[in-house]
Motif scaffolding. Structure first.
Motif, PDB file in Angstrom:
ATOM      1  N   VAL A   2       0.916  -1.188   0.093  1.00  0.00           N
ATOM      2  CA  VAL A   2      -0.256   0.117  -0.054  1.00  0.00           C
ATOM      3  C   VAL A   2       0.480   1.466   0.167  1.00  0.00           C
ATOM      4  CG1 VAL A   2      -1.783   1.415   1.108  1.00  0.00           C
ATOM      5  CG2 VAL A   2      -1.882  -1.077   1.050  1.00  0.00           C
ATOM      6  N   ARG A   3       1.893   0.859   1.162  1.00  0.00           N
ATOM      7  CA  ARG A   3       2.939   2.541   0.816  1.00  0.00           C
ATOM      8  C   ARG A   3       3.122   2.650  -0.403  1.00  0.00           C
ATOM      9  NH1 ARG A   3       4.708   0.466   5.356  1.00  0.00           N
ATOM     10  NH2 ARG A   3       6.451  -1.216   4.681  1.00  0.00           N
ATOM     11  N   GLY A   4       3.737   1.448  -1.453  1.00  0.00           N
ATOM     12  CA  GLY A   4       4.227   1.849  -2.727  1.00  0.00           C
ATOM     13  C   GLY A   4       2.988   2.744  -3.985  1.00  0.00           C
ATOM     14  N   LEU A   5       1.635   2.172  -3.240  1.00  0.00           N
ATOM     15  CA  LEU A   5       0.250   2.990  -3.998  1.00  0.00           C
ATOM     16  C   LEU A   5       0.369   4.662  -4.098  1.00  0.00           C
ATOM     17  CD1 LEU A   5      -1.624   0.299  -3.595  1.00  0.00           C
ATOM     18  CD2 LEU A   5      -0.054   0.280  -5.728  1.00  0.00           C
ATOM     19  N   ALA A   6       0.417   5.117  -5.493  1.00  0.00           N
ATOM     20  CA  ALA A   6      -0.325   6.401  -5.330  1.00  0.00           C
ATOM     21  C   ALA A   6      -1.475   6.574  -4.903  1.00  0.00           C
ATOM     22  CB  ALA A   6      -0.243   6.926  -6.749  1.00  0.00           C
ATOM     23  N   VAL A   7      -2.921   4.982  -5.377  1.00  0.00           N
ATOM     24  CA  VAL A   7      -4.053   5.738  -4.300  1.00  0.00           C
ATOM     25  C   VAL A   7      -3.921   4.564  -3.854  1.00  0.00           C
ATOM     26  CG1 VAL A   7      -6.083   6.167  -5.093  1.00  0.00           C
ATOM     27  CG2 VAL A   7      -4.443   7.410  -6.603  1.00  0.00           C
ATOM     28  N   PRO A   8      -4.223   4.426  -2.247  1.00  0.00           N
ATOM     29  CA  PRO A   8      -4.213   3.335  -1.902  1.00  0.00           C
ATOM     30  C   PRO A   8      -6.414   2.391  -2.324  1.00  0.00           C
ATOM     31  CG  PRO A   8      -4.920   5.531  -0.613  1.00  0.00           C
ATOM     32  CD  PRO A   8      -4.964   5.778  -1.690  1.00  0.00           C
ATOM     33  N   PRO A   9      -5.317   1.703  -1.609  1.00  0.00           N
ATOM     34  CA  PRO A   9      -7.222   0.278  -2.351  1.00  0.00           C
ATOM     35  C   PRO A   9      -8.428   1.281  -1.522  1.00  0.00           C
ATOM     36  CG  PRO A   9      -4.891  -1.057  -1.772  1.00  0.00           C
ATOM     37  CD  PRO A   9      -4.441   0.602  -1.584  1.00  0.00           C
ATOM     38  N   ASP A  10      -9.360   1.265  -2.579  1.00  0.00           N
ATOM     39  CA  ASP A  10     -11.090   1.363  -1.785  1.00  0.00           C
ATOM     40  C   ASP A  10     -11.406  -0.230  -0.658  1.00  0.00           C
ATOM     41  OD1 ASP A  10     -11.191   3.118  -3.840  1.00  0.00           O
ATOM     42  OD2 ASP A  10     -11.389   1.788  -5.354  1.00  0.00           O
ATOM     43  N   LEU A  11     -11.000  -0.978  -0.841  1.00  0.00           N
ATOM     44  CA  LEU A  11     -11.528  -2.007  -0.336  1.00  0.00           C
ATOM     45  C   LEU A  11     -10.217  -2.967   0.298  1.00  0.00           C
ATOM     46  CD1 LEU A  11     -13.249  -4.130   1.652  1.00  0.00           C
ATOM     47  CD2 LEU A  11     -13.414  -5.076  -1.192  1.00  0.00           C
ATOM     48  N   ALA A  12     -10.010  -3.829   1.105  1.00  0.00           N
ATOM     49  CA  ALA A  12      -8.914  -3.938   2.253  1.00  0.00           C
ATOM     50  C   ALA A  12     -10.268  -5.506   2.585  1.00  0.00           C
ATOM     51  CB  ALA A  12      -8.076  -3.594   2.942  1.00  0.00           C
ATOM     52  N   LEU A  13      -9.839  -6.800   1.798  1.00  0.00           N
ATOM     53  CA  LEU A  13     -10.337  -8.261   2.667  1.00  0.00           C
ATOM     54  C   LEU A  13      -9.170  -8.725   3.370  1.00  0.00           C
ATOM     55  CD1 LEU A  13     -12.268  -8.892  -0.400  1.00  0.00           C
ATOM     56  CD2 LEU A  13     -13.438  -8.568   1.109  1.00  0.00           C
ATOM     57  N   LEU A  14      -9.218  -8.686   4.685  1.00  0.00           N
ATOM     58  CA  LEU A  14      -8.419  -9.240   5.525  1.00  0.00           C
ATOM     59  C   LEU A  14      -8.916 -10.381   6.578  1.00  0.00           C
ATOM     60  CD1 LEU A  14      -7.276  -5.981   7.065  1.00  0.00           C
ATOM     61  CD2 LEU A  14      -6.602  -7.017   4.884  1.00  0.00           C
ATOM     62  N   ASP A  15      -7.502 -11.439   6.004  1.00  0.00           N
ATOM     63  CA  ASP A  15      -7.201 -12.280   7.156  1.00  0.00           C
ATOM     64  C   ASP A  15      -7.681 -12.181   8.951  1.00  0.00           C
ATOM     65  OD1 ASP A  15      -7.874 -15.105   8.809  1.00  0.00           O
ATOM     66  OD2 ASP A  15      -6.049 -15.450   7.684  1.00  0.00           O
ATOM     67  N   ILE A  16      -7.412 -12.723  10.024  1.00  0.00           N
ATOM     68  CA  ILE A  16      -7.376 -12.246  11.200  1.00  0.00           C
ATOM     69  C   ILE A  16      -5.682 -12.520  11.688  1.00  0.00           C
ATOM     70  CG2 ILE A  16      -7.944 -11.610  13.378  1.00  0.00           C
ATOM     71  CD1 ILE A  16      -9.491 -10.410  12.672  1.00  0.00           C
ATOM     72  N   GLU A  17      -6.113 -13.991  11.531  1.00  0.00           N
ATOM     73  CA  GLU A  17      -4.193 -14.862  12.629  1.00  0.00           C
ATOM     74  C   GLU A  17      -3.490 -15.290  11.372  1.00  0.00           C
ATOM     75  OE1 GLU A  17      -3.906 -15.249  15.737  1.00  0.00           O
ATOM     76  OE2 GLU A  17      -6.261 -14.539  16.360  1.00  0.00           O
ATOM     77  N   MET A  18      -2.164 -13.993  11.067  1.00  0.00           N
ATOM     78  CA  MET A  18      -1.445 -14.564  10.200  1.00  0.00           C
ATOM     79  C   MET A  18       0.015 -14.236  10.768  1.00  0.00           C
ATOM     80  SD  MET A  18      -2.793 -11.697   7.225  1.00  0.00           S
ATOM     81  CE  MET A  18      -3.249 -10.487   7.780  1.00  0.00           C
TER      82      MET A  18
END
Length: 234
Positions: free
Chosen positions: A42-58
């Motif tokens: 995400v830090r490498g993007l000019a524009v952040p994603p609109d949506l993040a689909l995240l696992d919990i335990e990783m």
């Protein structure tokens, strides 16, 4: 929409890729196996994603902590996709739009995406100004906001104002999430007013603001502060 998938299980990422491929409005799809890789992407993007689909335990960081960091980096929508139901309350405190329990169906994901589209369809509010309690304020002047029962208190020293909303609801508003970093269960800070950061024991920290006030950064929200220090808000 631009979507980021974060899950350490290749099969889980493949399932989401397959289901999202059927959505005609998914224009870009990014993947990461853990929290550090997601933050770097995400830090490498000019524009952040609109949506993040995240696992919990990783490996490399809890998904709830990652969600807080991504919110601070400008990701508007968070949806959890996990087999762990016990983190649901924390997730909604971070203004997550939905919480998918594995194994979920295509229909269940579609319902979550409908909520995402509804939020993304709302026009972005101007970041510089907004209205509260009939008064026009500059968002940049608010040094921090804090929870006060069913209200949030907006601190513009030497005065403060109350707005009827929970802290999570306030931070879900367009413009607010881009301006404030949630660093504690009870408050979020405007990083433009942070003058000093002091590391404390147990993974906590203390912030000194331009008005002289101090705010505690709790251990659970420390990744938010670390992400901002490395890359800064968008």
């Amino acid at each position: 929409m631009r979507v980021l998938i974060v899950d350490d299980e290749p099969a889980a990422r493949a399932k989401l890729r397959r289901l999202l491929a059927a959505e005609i409005d998914v224009a870009e799809l990014l993947e990461a196996p853990d929290a550090p890789a997601a933050l770097a992407a995400v830090r490498g993007l000019a524009v952040p994603p609109d949506l993040a689909l995240l696992d919990i335990e990783m490996p490399g960081g809890n998904g709830v902590q990652l969600a807080a960091a991504l919110r601070g980096m400008g990701v508007r929508c968070i949806v959890f996709s996990t087999a762990h139901a016990e983190h649901a309350l924390q997730a909604y405190e971070l203004a997550a739009l939905d919480y998918l329990l594995k194994p979920y169906t295509a229909e269940r994901l579609a319902a979550a995406l409908a909520r995402v589209r509804e939020l993304l369809a709302r026009p972005l509010e101007p970041v510089g100004e907004w209205w509260v309690a009939g008064e026009r304020l500059r968002l940049a002047e608010v040094q921090w906001i804090s929870a006060a029962d069913n209200y949030v208190e907006l601190h513009l020293p030497p005065r403060s104002l109350l707005e009827r909303a929970t802290l999570a609801d306030a931070l879900a508003r367009p413009g607010w999430a881009a301006r404030f970093l949630r660093v504690h269960r009870s408050h979020a800070v405007n990083p433009a007013h942070v003058q000093r950061i002091e590391r404390l024991g147990g993974g906590e920290a203390q912030l000194t603001l331009s008005c002289g006030a101090t705010l505690r950064v709790s251990r659970g929200f420390r990744p938010v502060l670390d992400a901002w220090e490395r890359g800064g808000p968008a």
